[in-house]
Design an enzyme around this catalytic site. Structure first.
Site, PDB file in Angstrom:
ATOM      1  N   SER A   1      22.342   3.982  28.372  1.00  0.00           N
ATOM      2  CA  SER A   1      21.993   5.283  28.942  1.00  0.00           C
ATOM      3  C   SER A   1      22.927   6.366  28.396  1.00  0.00           C
ATOM      4  O   SER A   1      22.941   6.615  27.188  1.00  0.00           O
ATOM      5  CB  SER A   1      22.024   5.196  30.468  1.00  0.00           C
ATOM      6  OG  SER A   1      21.464   6.339  31.065  1.00  0.00           O
TER       7      SER A   1
ATOM      8  N   HIS B   1      14.450   1.984  33.182  1.00  0.00           N
ATOM      9  CA  HIS B   1      15.702   2.523  32.658  1.00  0.00           C
ATOM     10  C   HIS B   1      16.827   1.519  32.868  1.00  0.00           C
ATOM     11  O   HIS B   1      17.235   1.252  34.009  1.00  0.00           O
ATOM     12  CB  HIS B   1      16.037   3.843  33.357  1.00  0.00           C
ATOM     13  CG  HIS B   1      17.196   4.558  32.730  1.00  0.00           C
ATOM     14  ND1 HIS B   1      17.136   5.113  31.472  1.00  0.00           N
ATOM     15  CD2 HIS B   1      18.454   4.802  33.181  1.00  0.00           C
ATOM     16  CE1 HIS B   1      18.285   5.669  31.179  1.00  0.00           C
ATOM     17  NE2 HIS B   1      19.120   5.481  32.200  1.00  0.00           N
TER      18      HIS B   1
ATOM     19  N   ASP C   1      10.154   4.150  31.043  1.00  0.00           N
ATOM     20  CA  ASP C   1      11.461   4.629  31.489  1.00  0.00           C
ATOM     21  C   ASP C   1      11.278   6.049  32.015  1.00  0.00           C
ATOM     22  O   ASP C   1      10.948   6.967  31.252  1.00  0.00           O
ATOM     23  CB  ASP C   1      12.446   4.605  30.317  1.00  0.00           C
ATOM     24  CG  ASP C   1      13.864   4.984  30.711  1.00  0.00           C
ATOM     25  OD1 ASP C   1      14.052   5.692  31.714  1.00  0.00           O
ATOM     26  OD2 ASP C   1      14.791   4.573  29.983  1.00  0.00           O
TER      27      ASP C   1
END
Length: 316
Positions: free
Chosen positions: A135, A288, A260
């Site tokens: 991320s 995600h 996501d």
């Protein structure tokens, strides 16, 4: 740009992207191998804390970069540490500034385009040198590879936000699951931000940060001024990794899911096709930093396994 086949099979009942994301965040608690915490003083008078996995000398070392408001204790980091320990590899799990349990000394903590500590640590990393980012950590990693050509032998970016403005809008959305994501990230960001603003009142407005209700406004009132950007929009434009991908030269795997909600695969720019250094694993499902395979009763953590296997193939 090599395209890898989508062979991810979501666990039964977890084909929805939100379900993948939430289940992984709540359920992924692997047993961590023994780690040693090391503190590095940085050139700007601050420090970073790194949790080190020491296995077999001469084996590869992997730098691990966590996501927004995570730490080296995040479940996905712990799972990678477990996999690397089984291979007798070494690892340095970075805690971004302010994420190790102790406030950092300087004004600026961390952001998606902040490559200071990545560059600082890679130079000290034993060879062969690899990295895996998740991320926000994936955004930092891609920015470092593109802008600084940090000397890594290979890297993996899991669920990277290619367009920061798009990701901020998704978290700030009033409908769907936006409020859930916002409640997960914003309270700790504000708490830390207000404390920093009170220490640096000439640079930051503590009252404005206390009134923040969105990620965009947090970035506008804290991230942007702390890092020298004119606004949240300026920060998003300058630090989004997507436009920089053409400059990446180290072999790099991008793992990105179409479902996501925060960093969708559709934000991946078409220009990546022109860069042979990029290997793209674009999946239909995964959420995600989710990618839960197996079953709900016995989940598997597919992205972490694929990341380590791919680096192992690069290491020969």
């Amino acid at each position: 740009m090599p395209m890898l086949p989508d062979d991810f099979q979501p666990a039964f009942g977890l084909s929805n992207g939100h379900a993948q994301t939430f289940f992984a965040a709540l359920r992924r608690r692997p047993e961590r191998p023994p780690l040693t915490r090391r503190r590095f003083d940085t050139p700007d008078g601050d420090f970073v804390d790194v949790d080190v996995l020491e296995s077999q000398p001469g084996r590869p070392t992997v730098l691990l970069l966590h996501g927004l408001e995570g730490s080296s204790a995040a479940g996905y980091v712990s799972e990678v540490l477990r996999l690397l320990s089984a291979r007798r590899w070494n690892a340095w799990a970075l805690n971004f500034r302010g994420c190790s349990g102790e406030p950092n000394r300087a004004l600026a903590a961390y952001c998606s385009g902040d490559t200071r500590d990545l560059s600082f640590l890679v130079e000290r990393l034993p060879s062969p040198r690899f990295a895996i980012g998740f991320s926000l950590g994936a955004s930092v990693l891609l920015n470092g590879l593109a802008r600084l050509a940090v000397p890594l032998d290979a890297a993996v970016a899991v669920s990277p936000p290619f367009e920061l403005a798009l990701s901020a809008r998704a978290i700030d959305a009033r409908g769907d699951f936006g409020p859930v994501y916002l409640r997960h990230f914003l309270p700790s960001l504000k708490r830390k931000g207000v404390a920093v603003a009170r220490r640096f009142p000439k640079a930051l407005d503590a009252a404005a940060i206390e009134r923040v209700r969105t990620i965009r406004d947090f970035d506008h009132h804290l991230t942007a001024p702390a890092f020298g950007y004119a606004s949240a929009e300026d920060y998003y434009a300058q630090c989004s990794s997507g436009p920089q991908l053409g400059r990446v030269r180290a072999p790099t795997l991008l793992i990105t899911a179409e479902d996501d909600a925060i960093a969708p695969a559709r934000a991946l720019p078409p220009s990546v096709a022109d860069n042979p250094a990029l290997h793209v694993l674009r999946t239909r499902h995964g959420g995600h930093v989710g990618f839960v395979s197996g079953s709900v009763a016995r989940p598997g953590w597919w992205a972490e396994q694929r990341a380590v296997d791919w680096l192992a193939a690069r290491a020969g």
